[in-house]
Every structure is written in C-alpha cells, then in structure tokens.
Design an enzyme around this catalytic site. Structure first.
Site: not given
Ligand code: SPV
Ligand code: MG
Length: 433
Positions: A126, A205
């Site tokens: 165990i 993004d």
């Molecule tokens: C992400 O990781 O998407 C963030 C952090 O929002 S930053 O890229 O630093 O804005």
């Molecule tokens: Mg972000």
C-alpha cells in the site's frame, strides 16, 4: 491517567495501513490523531481531495481514535512539544524516505519528556501516494475542482498557475514536478489564456474566438487533468452576455474568471506603446462585475477584476481607485497588469492595495518583469502568479526548427534529436495501446 499516543496523518484516502497504525496505537493508550491541515501540506505535496473538516469527520469515527487535533506544520514536532504524548507511532518507511530528517527531529523532541518513538513495519503493498496518483487518473468532479482554487489561496503563500492551450499542454502542467529542498514543486493550476488559445487556432487575440470555441479547447483540458483552472474572460463582453459565461464556466468546474476593464475592440495588453485601448470607467466595469456576481450559482466561483490602468499609462493612484471600486462591487480578487520592466509600479500597487484590503487576493502576470521570483512577488502581497503564455511560446520555436531542418535536409534523420522517440509518444497518453 491513560497514556497518550500521537499519530500524524493526512487521511485523504483511508487504507489498511492507516488502520493498522491506529490499532497498534490503541494498544498503548488514547490515540490522538494529528491531522495535517491544508496549510501544512500545501508547500510539500498536492492538496488533499477532501477538506480538513471532511477528513477530520472520517478519522474521528475510526475505532480506537480518541481525539483529532490539527497539525498546522509539516513537521510533527511543534504538536509533540505542545501535547507531550507518551508515544508517537509511525511506519518505518520514514527511515529512508523524504521524512527522514523529520524523524531525527522527532526522536530528539520525544527525549525532552521521556516519550517513546514506536516504528511499525510499513504495510506492504500500500502506497498512499500511488493511491492518490491512481485517483487522479480517474479524475475529479467539477465541484471539487472549482473549490480547490480558494483552498489553495488560503493554504499557500503563493499559488503558481501555468498557461495551457490544449489537452497535451494541460497534461504537462498536471504532471510537471521538481523536487527541491523545501518540498515538491508543482503547478497548482492552469490559466486558459486568450492569447495562446487564439494563437493556437491561428487567430488574433481580439476576442475573435467565441466562448463556444474557447470551451472546446477547455473541454480537452478538463478531460485529462484535475487541477483548478482560471479562465481568461477578455472583457467579458456586455453584462447580459457575461452572466451566461459565468454559469457556463461554473457548470464545467472552472474556478475563476478574470475580466479586464477594456472597451471596444480588445487588444492584447503587451502590444507596443502606440496601441490605443479604450478603458471602461469604474462605473461601467463594476456594473459588469456585479452582474456576474449575481449570476453565479456556487459560492466558491471567483470573479477577478483585471485593472489595465497601468498598461494604459495611468498612475498607480488611478489603478488603485478603480481596484477599490471593483472590490466594493463584489470582485473576489484583483489582477493588476503592467508591462513596465522594472516592476516598481506593480510593487507599489501591491503594497498599497494590501494595506487597504489585506485579505482580497491579488493576481500578477509577471511576463515583462520576470526577474522577480515567486517569493519576491509574494512578499509584495501577490497571492497568485500566472505564467501566461510560456507553454505555447516554448512549443512554437521547437516546431519551426523541426520544420525548417526537414526542409533543409530533405529527410527527417536530422530532427531525430529534436523529437521525442515514437515509443515515448505512444506511452505518453495512457490507453494508446
Ligand atoms: C493572456 O494570456 O491572454 C492574457 C495575459 O490576457 S496578457 O497576454 O499578458 O495580456
Ligand atoms: Mg488575454
């Protein structure tokens, strides 16, 4: 006066080895269980699945247990000095494992009042760490995963979070560990980053990946990991939409969402200085946070307000003013962001914020000011440190190098050392056979 017997344990999983030790203890006197608290464990091992209260309830009902007391330290010694038991009982495996230095301290301490150390043969077959590992491969429930972030923040000087953007990167963050002098270092949880998730999908993004698509990669991560997740919620959209995001995340066992005070077309915070980003006023931002707080179903889910005032070139005073308003509106924590390399604006913000709100968690993303260690950031007042993009940034150059090397050589022999062996990739994911 009956003799007393001290037994220290975590008791996350009750197995015959533990019952054996308790039975042995009961032969010598009243058994006091020193039950390790989350705080005692967190810097050395993974948090137990069950909370202290749940574990205490289970252990107190085991036959032969007279009393359960918290053991607040990793070492048994402070409790032993306080309780001065006649005996301490421990499995003899501590002669050779990571507890061997604590064993020596225990022998020294017990001598102080004439107590005795009894070592009993370790129950063969165990291994509680292996049992925990097995339980981990079975998985976790959304509610246990969701509540773990708050437990970690309460238990650890600083919670360490790593970016993930796929099942595979999630698996790496789940299992990566390094043994150091002060214990086993692991990541405590995962960051679902908008930057790396959209980059992995070949998109910018700018909130171009919608929630449903973001949830698909998140589901891949949820399926093969158990650690808590903090979701990068971008601006959160309009309040009417944000409330649905909150409930979707909660339902999936995500622990927290961080939303930022940006307005209009969201751009990544780390873009060059020329980028103009409109920010929401404190009033607008607080209304969204309050709507999210009203919408959440569980009490453990956290809505963390991300303040972009410093990124926008405004003062620490202005950033603090907005952060205080967010806390008043119900935010469960504050993330303060900056791309100033010296980190001094962040340091000032943290110290002043903690004077005003010592118990409200502070989250940092030290991408540009990465000369500071977690300990240093914690000394400023940080509770959570997020490494926001490093898994993807590490993978990309490795893949480019492999692709270009094959193009150059017109065969793949030259990339043998750049790639993991086929055998290893087949063994990496359980169940490939
Ligand atoms: C992400 O990781 O998407 C963030 C952090 O929002 S930053 O890229 O630093 O804005
Ligand atoms: Mg972000």
């Amino acid at each position: 006066m009956p003799k007393t017997v001290y037994i220290g344990m975590t008791a996350d999983i009750i197995h015959p080895g533990l019952i054996n030790i308790i039975n042995e203890g009961a032969k010598h006197g009243d058994v006091i269980i020193g039950l390790l608290t989350d705080k005692a464990i967190a810097c050395y091992k993974r948090l137990p699945y069950l909370t202290y209260e749940q574990r205490a309830e289970v252990v107190s009902h085991i036959k032969g247990v007279a009393k359960v007391v918290p053991q607040e330290e990793w070492s048994y010694v402070p409790n032993l000095r306080r309780l001065k038991p006649d005996y301490i009982i421990h499995g003899d495996d501590w002669q050779h494992n990571y507890l061997s230095s604590i064993r020596s301290e225990v022998y020294e301490a017990m001598k102080e009042w004439g107590g005795q150390v009894i070592e009993i043969p370790y129950t063969k077959g165990i291994d509680s760490s292996a049992l925990v590992d097995n339980a981990r491969t079975i998985g976790t429930t959304p509610s246990i995963r969701l509540s773990t972030l708050r437990r970690l923040i309460a238990a650890k000087p600083v919670v360490r979070i790593m970016e993930t953007h796929s099942g595979l990167s999630g698996l790496i963050v789940e299992h990566a560990q390094v043994m150091k002098e002060d214990g086993l270092h692991q990541f405590d949880g995962m960051w679902s980053s908008s930057l790396t998730d959209s980059t992995d999908k070949g998109k910018p993004d700018i909130e171009a990946v919608d929630l449903t698509t973001r949830m698909q990669s998140l589901t891949d991560i949820l399926e093969c990991t158990t650690k808590p997740i903090i979701y990068d919620g971008d601006t959160g959209g309009i309040p009417e939409h944000f409330v649905f995001t909150v409930r979707t995340l909660e339902r999936n066992g995500v622990s927290a969402v961080i939303i930022e005070d940006k307005k209009g077309l969201k751009k990544n915070s780390l873009l060059g200085t020329a980028v103009k980003q409109e920010l929401a006023t404190a009033e607008e931002f607080c209304a969204k946070i309050a709507a999210g707080k009203r919408a959440q179903v569980t009490s453990d889910f956290m809505i963390i307000a991300r303040i972009e005032e410093l990124i926008a070139g405004r003062s620490v005073d202005e950033a603090l003013e907005k952060a205080y308003a967010c806390v008043q509106a119900g935010a469960d924590g504050i993330m303060i962001h900056s791309k100033e390399k010296s980190g001094m604006d962040i340091k000032e913000f943290c110290q002043r914020f903690k004077r005003a709100y010592p118990t409200v968690p502070l989250v940092l993303v030290p991408t540009t000011y990465n000369q500071f260690t977690e300990k240093e950031l914690a000394s400023w007042g940080a509770n959570v440190v997020i490494y926001a993009n490093h898994m993807l940034r590490a993978a990309y150059p490795a893949m480019v190098k492999c692709a270009e090397t094959i193009l150059q050589a017109e065969r793949s022999l030259e990339v043998n050392d750049l790639c993991m062996p086929i055998k290893n990739i087949l063994e990496l994911i359980p169940g490939t056979k």
